[in-house]
Design an enzyme around this catalytic site. Structure first.
Site, PDB file in Angstrom:
ATOM      1  CE  LYS A   7     -24.658   7.987 -29.685  1.00 52.68           C
ATOM      2  NZ  LYS A   7     -25.959   7.710 -29.478  1.00 52.68           N
ATOM      3  CG  ASP A 139     -24.083   5.992 -25.699  1.00 52.12           C
ATOM      4  OD1 ASP A 139     -24.276   4.913 -25.984  1.00 52.12           O
ATOM      5  OD2 ASP A 139     -24.618   6.992 -26.068  1.00 52.12           O
TER       6      ASP A 139
END
Length: 250
Positions: A7, A139
């Site tokens: 990401k 995350d």
């Protein structure tokens, strides 16, 4: 082979501090985007005498995010299921750089949680998997969500779908692993100034008009520790997370 994607953070702003499970965390306002051109590959088999993780990791088994996810999912398993996954061998072919701010470890943990949920037929919904994942890493909920892009807040546990076309970007890897705890410590000590603005309503194009220092509050402390990384800022790079990797639009 199961793909575990990276990401990027299109922006990352610090909004304050909070306590979670007795530990202090900075709260954030950020936009995450899945980056499908970079991924680890996980191969899972049942031919191990004990739970085993293989791969080019720079941490002990106990600190590995997959192992932590394994420990957190155990209470949801019956005895037969616990016995089955205690013999897993997980071979991870690492391509996402460690300490790069690209979420490799969190992505691995999320993919493992989803695999166990499917394999054991637990039928845990995404909300529950996110709750479990948040105990492993800030995350992890984003990767569990399955969203291509999301606005993320709190300490990372609040994940809201963001509907905009993914940016076409390239990743710049300076090959300098960074320590997240050290970056946050430097920020807290010398740069702490929680944002009062609401970045979550900004379109990506508006964010791209900002400077890299404006877009990520952790860039200033990173550059204080690694001043040579300023080269990539001058080359048009935006920092991802608290790591050393940059991204730029292509």
């Amino acid at each position: 082979m199961i793909k575990s994607f990276a990401k990027i953070n299109i922006f990352l702003k610090i909004t304050g501090k909070m306590l979670y499970r007795g530990q202090a965390y900075h709260t954030i306002s950020s936009r995450f985007m899945l980056y499908r051109d970079l991924y680890d590959e996980m191969e899972i088999s049942f031919n191990s005498e004990e739970f085993q993780i293989l791969g080019n990791f720079d941490c002990s088994l106990e600190k590995n995010t997959i192992y932590q996810a394994y420990k957190e999912i155990l209470p949801f398993l019956n005895q037969e299921q616990k016995e089955a996954i205690s013999h897993l061998k997980i071979n991870v072919h690492k391509k996402i750089p460690s300490g790069g701010g690209l979420g490799g470890g969190s992505s691995n943990a999320a993919i493992f949680l989803q695999w166990v949920n499917d394999f054991c037929g637990l039928a845990l919904n995404n909300e529950k998997l996110c709750e479990i994942g948040s105990k492993v890493g800030s995350d992890v909920p984003f990767f569990v969500s399955g969203f291509e892009m999301a606005n993320v807040s709190g300490r990372g546990e609040i994940v809201e779908f963001y509907d905009e076309e993914a940016l076409k970007v390239e990743i710049i890897n300076p090959h300098i692993p960074t320590n997240t705890a050290r970056i946050y410590e430097e920020y807290s000590k010398n740069f702490y100034k929680p944002t009062q603005e609401n970045w979550l309503n900004l379109e990506n194009q508006k964010i791209l008009e900002k400077s890299a220092l404006e877009a990520n509050d952790l860039l200033a402390p990173l550059l204080k520790i690694h001043p040579n990384l300023n080269h990539w800022v001058k080359e048009g790079g935006f920092l991802s997370g608290s790591g050393s990797c940059f991204w730029r639009v292509v």
